[in-house]
Structures are given as C-alpha cells and as structure tokens.
Design a protein around this motif. Structure first.
Motif, PDB file in Angstrom:
ATOM      1  N   ALA A  36      43.524  17.235  19.430  1.00 26.43           N
ATOM      2  CA  ALA A  36      44.969  17.094  19.247  1.00 26.43           C
ATOM      3  C   ALA A  36      45.295  16.129  18.118  1.00 26.43           C
ATOM      4  O   ALA A  36      46.198  16.380  17.310  1.00 26.43           O
ATOM      5  CB  ALA A  36      45.607  16.621  20.551  1.00 26.43           C
ATOM      6  N   GLY A  37      44.564  15.026  18.051  1.00 25.05           N
ATOM      7  CA  GLY A  37      44.811  14.058  16.996  1.00 25.05           C
ATOM      8  C   GLY A  37      44.579  14.645  15.619  1.00 25.05           C
ATOM      9  O   GLY A  37      45.338  14.384  14.678  1.00 25.05           O
ATOM     10  N   GLU A  38      43.533  15.447  15.489  1.00 22.63           N
ATOM     11  CA  GLU A  38      43.231  16.057  14.187  1.00 22.63           C
ATOM     12  C   GLU A  38      44.279  17.095  13.808  1.00 22.63           C
ATOM     13  O   GLU A  38      44.649  17.216  12.627  1.00 22.63           O
ATOM     14  CB  GLU A  38      41.836  16.666  14.229  1.00 22.63           C
ATOM     15  N   ILE A  39      44.782  17.849  14.787  1.00 24.59           N
ATOM     16  CA  ILE A  39      45.831  18.831  14.497  1.00 24.59           C
ATOM     17  C   ILE A  39      47.139  18.122  14.149  1.00 24.59           C
ATOM     18  O   ILE A  39      47.864  18.523  13.225  1.00 24.59           O
ATOM     19  CB  ILE A  39      46.015  19.778  15.694  1.00 24.59           C
ATOM     20  N   ALA A  40      47.452  17.051  14.879  1.00 27.78           N
ATOM     21  CA  ALA A  40      48.678  16.308  14.601  1.00 27.78           C
ATOM     22  C   ALA A  40      48.660  15.719  13.199  1.00 27.78           C
ATOM     23  O   ALA A  40      49.676  15.711  12.492  1.00 27.78           O
ATOM     24  CB  ALA A  40      48.871  15.209  15.647  1.00 27.78           C
ATOM     25  N   LEU A  41      47.518  15.226  12.782  1.00 26.70           N
ATOM     26  CA  LEU A  41      47.402  14.636  11.447  1.00 26.70           C
ATOM     27  C   LEU A  41      47.363  15.697  10.356  1.00 26.70           C
ATOM     28  O   LEU A  41      47.935  15.520   9.283  1.00 26.70           O
ATOM     29  CB  LEU A  41      46.136  13.773  11.367  1.00 26.70           C
TER      30      LEU A  41
END
Length: 472
Positions: free
Chosen positions: A100-105
């Motif tokens: 999720a963090g990688e997609i959000a960024l």
C-alpha cells in the motif's frame, strides 16, 4: 517504476511462482512462508513501515485482535500451530501495508504496472490450459477440471485465488487506455477467467461477484456503470467462450462436451450447502463452549477431525469466532467496517469527472464485497495462494485510499519505527513462522511417513489447513 516498489515486485514473484512453477498445496505453503519471512526481513532492514503500525483507530482494533489471538493460542492444544496462524495473519497484514505504501507513493503508474504484471502472470497460467486444450483436441483426449487448475492441489483452491484477482482484472480492462496494444489481451484474459470460473463451477466466487456488483450498483449508482458494463461484457464473453470452446468444438470434433457447468444446478439443488451444515454446527458448538478466546487459532482442524469433512468452517465469521473468540471477531468486523467507510468516503470526495479514480474506487468496493461474501462459504482466508491474492487486493485498496487522501507526501519515505515495539512484533512473527515450519520441512525432505494419528484422520480425502495432510 516497479523497480522502486520492491514489495510490489515480491507479491508478483509470489503469484508468478504459485501460478507457474510451484505445484501442490504444501509447496505453495512453503513459498508463502518464505515470501513472508522476506517481507519481515525487508521491513526490519528498512526499520520502517510505510503506514505506521497500530496507530489509527482501525489499526488499534487489529492490534487488540492479534493480542486476543496470542492469548487464545496460549491455551490451545498446539500452541505452536496457533501462534503460527496469528503470525501469518500479522505478517500478511504488514505485507499489505508495505504494498500500500508503494502504491500510495507511486500513484496510478505503480497501480497500473502492478495490475499489468499480475495480468501477464494470469495470462501465462491460462496459456497452459490452451496448450492442453489444443493437444487434447488433436489426440481426442477429453478435457478434465484439472486442466484448468494446473499447479493447484484442488479446484476450490484455484477458485479462492480467482476471487480476489477477477475484480482486479476487470479493473485492468477498465483503466487500460483504448489506444493500448495490450487492451485486447486484458479483455481476452478476463473473458478466459470467467470461462474457467464457469467451467469449474466456482459457486462461491460467482455469488461473491454478484454481491460485489449489487453493492456498487446500490452505493455508487451511475458512477458504477463503466465497471458494471465491463463486468457484463467480459462475463458474456466468458460464457460465449464456454459455449464455443467447451461445448460446440468438442461436439463437432466427435467428443463429449465439457459438462461441469451443466451439472452445477443439479448439484446445488441436491446439496445447496455442500456438506457445510455439519461444519457450521460444529463451529457453533465450539463458539458456545469457548466464547471468549475460542479454541485457538487454526484449532477448528483439531476439534473437527472426527467429522472428516473439513479442517475449517468454510466461513470466515465462524472461523474467527470459534478459533479466536467473539471479542476478536467484533474487533475484526469493526476494523473492516471502518476500512469500508474510509473507502466509501474517499470515493465520495472525488470529482465526478475524475473517471479513472471513480472506476478504481468502484472496482475496489466490488472486490472487497466479493472477497467477504465468498469467504462466508469458502476457505478463501485459509489457503496460501488465496491469502497472497487477498494481500494483493488489500495493498491496492489501502494504497489507493491513502494516496487519494494525501496522507503520504509524494516525496515522503516510509514511516520510521518510533519504538522497538513494531520491529519486535515483526521479528517475532517471522521467527514463529520459521520455527513452526522448519521441523515439517525436514520431515518432508527425509520423506518421513505421516504420524499414525494424522494418517488415521486422512486415509482418503485430504482436508488441509496448514499442510495438505490436514488435521492435528
């Protein structure tokens, strides 16, 4: 872009291995454990998680949920296996947060590339079917259900994996630009996914997809039209593919048509619950006898071995209530409700002309409903390959919500662990996974026979939970 998202690459590697290289339930379980240990190591090396662990209201409820699982494990018949279940759920949760963090960024670019890679993996898996199909026509060999599920130990394990992925494949069709040369590939793949679903009669997935479509029709109304149109067209193409490739062509070649879909109505009428009633009765008995902490995570398998019907209740609500206890179930359901509200609120704040985000939101709502409804009648949250597929969905959903809400600045890095607590939890969970699995790995490597008590419970059909040889 994907090279900057190592955890997205890791989930793609896991799915690639599951679909194309690793065959059988036990090997897929070992792959899952190995991947989750890598997730834990990667998280510890970063000394960070892109979303601070256990800080939001929903995360705190999940923290209580995991704590209750640990307490329930301490009074279980097999403490090690109970803690394994708690640990694997926790590291799966961490994995979803990292994705999720990688997609959000990375935004839409990472989400689209991730879905494209997953689509390519599914396409390669479907290629194995078409090779068998053409070869079978040439030599006159009739098709079997096993031809659709190459690499999976059981047709339902394949269905469980289809459930989280099908809504994402439909989303991929929706968001791929019309000018893209790959557009026809994603439509063909999604149609095949439907055809395979009809062919192996995955009723839980079908009901889940129907529930997802009804949910977005009621909640999103006209905003859901592009997604629902894609669902309808792809499903119709899949049904047409079934009629052409599995009925008409075999008949024209002098073979019998593939008849699994035709027998679904008869099978449903004869036994609508497919022997689940006896499992649900046993789960109810366990809930009434152990309402607070349950019998221990994974321990339905131990307490229902005499039924010779299943090692889990085929219902995630009853599974959590009977194994973790009612308080843990309430914590989990409340956390899921808060997550669903966040997804709906994120969608409501979008501009109506933001077509891409509106379609993504609709697909994620439909996917969540599909997973939860199918999980009420299946082992979706139990089997290793479907657990990883659910992580893929969760990573996409959480990442998109956080990216739209601007909770993570475009140039911000992962949130550093402020205390040693989160790092200790991640390390402890990974250690538990390795410690529980290692003796079984050694026994399999030595080709040791099953213990007498396990062999006695698994004389014919296997009812897996941790391993294929089921009960403990």
């Amino acid at each position: 872009m994907m090279t900057r998202a190592p955890f997205c690459l890791l989930i793609c590697f896991a799915l690639f291995d599951n679909f194309l290289l690793t065959t059988g339930h036990d090997r897929q379980r070992l792959l899952e454990v190995a991947v989750l240990v890598m997730v834990a190591i990667g998280t510890l090396m970063r000394r960070a998680c892109p979303v601070p662990l256990l800080q939001s209201r929903g995360d705190k409820l999940l923290g209580v949920f995991f704590l209750l699982g640990v307490l329930g494990s301490l009074q279980a018949f097999s403490v090690a296996r109970a803690l394994f279940e708690v640990s694997i759920f926790f590291v799966l949760y961490v994995f979803a947060l990292q994705i999720a963090g990688e997609i959000a960024l990375g935004g839409h670019a990472v989400l689209l590339r991730l879905l494209q890679v997953v689509g390519a993996i599914c396409a390669l898996h479907s290629l194995k079917f078409w090779v068998v199909y053409v070869t079978g026509l040439a030599v006159g060999t009739p098709l079997e259900v096993a031809d659709f599920i190459n690499g999976f130990s059981n047709v339902r394990f394949f269905n469980h994996t289809q459930t989280p992925i099908l809504p994402l494949l439909i989303l991929l069709c929706c968001i791929t630009p019309r000018a893209s040369r790959l557009r026809w590939l994603w439509w063909s793949l999604t149609a095949y996914w439907w055809m395979a679903l009809f062919a192996v009669t995955g009723r839980g997935t079908m009901v889940g997809m129907a529930a997802g479509c009804i949910a977005v029709a009621l909640l999103r109304r006209r905003l859901a039209v592009p997604y629902l149109r894609t669902v309808a067209i792809s499903a119709a193409l899949g049904l047409l593919g079934y009629a052409v490739f599995l009925v008409a062509i075999p008949l024209l070649s002098g073979s019998a048509p593939f008849g699994a879909f035709a027998t679904m109505i008869e099978r449903t009428a004869a036994d609508p619950a497919s022997n689940r009633l006896v499992l649900w009765r046993r789960a109810t008995e366990l809930i009434l006898a152990h309402p607070w902490l349950g019998v221990g995570p994974m321990h339905f398998a131990h307490n229902a071995g005499d039924l010779h019907t299943g090692a889990h209740p085929h219902d995630w609500v009853m599974q959590i209530a009977s194994e973790w206890g009612i308080p843990a179930l309430l914590c989990l359901c409340t956390a899921l409700a808060l997550a669903g509200r966040t997804l709906l609120r994120t969608g409501s704040k979008l501009q109506e002309d933001a077509r891409l985000d509106q379609t993504v939101c609709t697909a994620l709502i439909a996917g969540g409903a599909t997973i939860l409804v199918d999980g009420l009648v299946s082992g979706l949250f139990v089997m290793p390959q479907s657990q990883l597929a659910v992580v893929l969905y969760l990573g996409c959903a959480i990442g998109w919500c956080r990216g739209r809400a601007r909770r993570i600045h475009v140039n911000a890095g992962p949130a550093r662990f402020q205390t040693a607590g989160p790092a200790f939890l991640v390390a402890g969970a990974a250690l538990c996974l390795a410690v529980v699995v290692w003796p079984d790995m050694q026994a399999r490597y030595r080709n040791d026979p099953l213990p007498a008590e396990v062999a006695a419970l698994n004389q014919d059909v296997k009812w897996p939970r941790l391993w294929l040889a089921g009960f403990f």
